[in-house]
Design an enzyme around this catalytic site. Structure first.
Site, mmCIF file in Angstrom:
data_model
loop_
_atom_site.group_PDB
_atom_site.id
_atom_site.type_symbol
_atom_site.label_atom_id
_atom_site.label_comp_id
_atom_site.label_asym_id
_atom_site.label_seq_id
_atom_site.Cartn_x
_atom_site.Cartn_y
_atom_site.Cartn_z
ATOM 1 N N THR A 156 0.808 -1.397 0.170
ATOM 2 C CA THR A 156 0.102 0.097 -0.099
ATOM 3 C C THR A 156 0.958 1.287 0.139
ATOM 4 O O THR A 156 1.997 1.182 0.472
ATOM 5 C CB THR A 156 -0.719 0.000 1.332
ATOM 6 O OG1 THR A 156 -1.752 -1.127 1.183
ATOM 7 C CG2 THR A 156 -1.705 1.332 1.392
ATOM 8 N N VAL A 196 -13.007 -5.394 2.151
ATOM 9 C CA VAL A 196 -12.346 -3.905 2.031
ATOM 10 C C VAL A 196 -11.409 -3.861 3.423
ATOM 11 O O VAL A 196 -11.874 -4.307 4.367
ATOM 12 C CB VAL A 196 -13.758 -2.938 2.229
ATOM 13 C CG1 VAL A 196 -12.974 -1.648 2.383
ATOM 14 C CG2 VAL A 196 -14.570 -2.844 1.147
ATOM 15 N N GLY A 197 -10.356 -3.577 2.994
ATOM 16 C CA GLY A 197 -9.360 -3.259 4.044
ATOM 17 C C GLY A 197 -9.667 -1.983 5.037
ATOM 18 O O GLY A 197 -10.457 -1.302 4.893
ATOM 19 N N ASP A 198 -8.474 -1.646 5.600
ATOM 20 C CA ASP A 198 -8.254 -0.531 6.445
ATOM 21 C C ASP A 198 -8.275 0.791 5.583
ATOM 22 O O ASP A 198 -8.566 2.059 6.333
ATOM 23 C CB ASP A 198 -7.157 -0.676 7.553
ATOM 24 C CG ASP A 198 -5.858 -0.785 6.806
ATOM 25 O OD1 ASP A 198 -5.761 -1.399 5.929
ATOM 26 O OD2 ASP A 198 -5.034 -0.104 7.424
ATOM 27 N N THR A 215 -0.172 0.947 6.723
ATOM 28 C CA THR A 215 -0.086 -0.286 6.044
ATOM 29 C C THR A 215 0.255 -1.442 6.680
ATOM 30 O O THR A 215 1.016 -1.511 7.731
ATOM 31 C CB THR A 215 1.158 -0.037 4.944
ATOM 32 O OG1 THR A 215 1.167 -1.376 4.254
ATOM 33 C CG2 THR A 215 2.255 0.370 5.600
ATOM 34 N N GLY A 216 -0.312 -2.414 6.310
ATOM 35 C CA GLY A 216 -0.286 -3.782 6.870
ATOM 36 C C GLY A 216 -1.562 -4.621 6.903
ATOM 37 O O GLY A 216 -2.466 -4.347 5.890
ATOM 38 N N GLY A 264 -4.747 -5.472 6.903
ATOM 39 C CA GLY A 264 -5.953 -4.289 7.237
ATOM 40 C C GLY A 264 -7.242 -4.820 8.299
ATOM 41 O O GLY A 264 -7.224 -4.039 9.154
HETATM 42 N N1 ASP Z 1 -3.696 -2.352 4.753
HETATM 43 C C1 ASP Z 1 -3.962 -2.942 3.263
HETATM 44 C C2 ASP Z 1 -5.285 -3.873 3.240
HETATM 45 O O1 ASP Z 1 -5.400 -4.629 4.287
HETATM 46 C C3 ASP Z 1 -2.745 -3.821 2.815
HETATM 47 C C4 ASP Z 1 -1.521 -3.221 2.968
HETATM 48 O O2 ASP Z 1 -1.262 -2.416 3.798
HETATM 49 O O3 ASP Z 1 -0.707 -3.420 2.010
HETATM 50 O O4 ASP Z 1 -6.061 -3.762 2.437
#
Ligand code: ASP
Length: 347
Positions: free
Chosen positions: A214, A243-245, A265-266, A268
């Site tokens: 991300t 849907v993520g964070d 990022t991480g 989600g």
């Molecule tokens: N946070 C993002 C999600 O879970 C993924 C990412 O940070 O790479 O959609």
């Protein structure tokens, strides 16, 4: 000079004097920004020199463009947009052009932006043909009474806003497609073994972290205003409209002039349940923690306890920056008007 003449002169010229003094009040020259290109299992031993250079060059380009915007008096929102657009246009990052694939073999992107001065925010989720989802998020924030729009509705609105569109084929990247196939294979293997006690741990780096990547930006402009933005393709093999964070205000993105601007990022799901971005701000607002202490508390303690992997970038109203992460690496960097600059990948 007679007293009355002096009085008339004063009456006539005083306002001009005051106005010119006001004009001379230049904006505070203290500005700064931080960028991330995703966290995950990013290890030096798995990275070639060429690829490392590609990543740092692209992050540098985005960071510099954002910095130039701020130095010319652009707003923190403008900086978020110009920098994130550059990363969305690059196949290197999991956002825009380089977005990962869903289980159905599609690209569904999420993005959000927040203005720390007004507390206005905008986000889109599950969009498939908007070339730069961050621009659509800005439209939602500035041209609608809403905060979040999803799928076809979001695309319809983005069309009204004259956002740039791209055919779904534009988002196809062979590397991302191959990642999906690998993950699907590993998933099948796990299903095949589900009747036994053995758990098949994916060994490939891509499989372990489902390719986080991300992108995000936080900025403080010359007028003392903070902004944050995040854009992503989500997680490889995501199913059922997951849907993520990233598009959730308070989870993946948050900005408030009173405290800080944050982009995450991480994994989600953990960031949503921990309301990570807002939690950093709340710790500063209600507990008086410093930016670094607040971010550390959330990323290194709260998230770790839950088992959530990833990191964040954050900036406060004084231009302090912190970039904690609990994964092996995170593409990250910052630039400040005092001339300091850093671009890092590993721990
Ligand atoms: N946070 C993002 C999600 O879970 C993924 C990412 O940070 O790479 O959609």
């Amino acid at each position: 000079m007679k007293k009355t003449t002096l009085f008339i002169y004063l009456i006539l010229f005083l306002p001009i004097l005051v106005l010119s003094q006001e004009k001379k009040q230049t904006p505070n020259k203290n500005f700064a920004l931080a960028i991330h290109g995703g966290a995950g299992t990013i290890l030096k031993k798995n990275m070639s020199t060429e690829l490392e250079k590609e990543y740092t060059d692209k992050l540098n380009e985005a960071l510099k463009k954002g910095y130039d915007t701020l130095s010319k008096g652009g707003t923190s929102i403008d900086a978020v947009i110009v920098s994130i657009k550059i990363l969305e246009d690059s196949p290197l990052f999991n956002a825009g052009k380089g977005s990962v694939f869903t289980a159905d073999g599609k690209n569904e992107m999420d993005a959000s932006i927040m203005n720390g001065k007004t507390l206005m925010a905008g986000s889109v989720a599950g969009v498939r043909t908007i070339k730069n989802p961050i621009t659509a998020a800005r439209c939602v924030m500035e041209k609608s009474p809403h905060v979040m729009m999803v799928g076809v509705g979001a695309e319809k609105f983005a069309k009204q806003c004259k956002c740039e569109f791209a055919d779904t084929s534009y988002f196809f990247e062979q590397k991302r497609w191959d990642q999906l196939q690998k993950i699907k294979k590993a998933e099948q293997l796990q299903l095949d073994h589900s009747d036994t006690t053995s758990f098949v741990e994916p060994t490939d780096i891509d499989l372990k972290d489902k390719k986080f990547g991300t992108v995000g930006l936080v900025a403080l402009d010359q007028y003392g205003n903070l902004a944050a933005g995040t854009s992503t393709g989500g997680m490889t093999n995501k199913k059922f409209g997951r849907v993520g964070d990233a598009p959730i205000i308070g989870a993946g993105t948050y900005a408030n002039n009173k405290t800080c601007a944050v982009s995450c990022t991480g994994h989600g799901e953990f960031f949503i349940r921990s309301v990570v971005a807002y939690d950093v701000s709340a710790l500063m607002e209600y507990k008086g923690l410093s930016l670094a202490d607040a971010a550390n508390e959330v990323v290194m303690k709260k998230l770790v306890t839950l088992g959530g992997e990833g990191g964040l970038i954050a900036i406060d109203a004084k231009g302090n920056i912190t970039m904690p992460f609990n994964s092996a690496g995170m593409y990250r960097g910052y630039m400040k008007s005092d001339g300091s600059k850093e671009l890092l990948i590993y721990k």
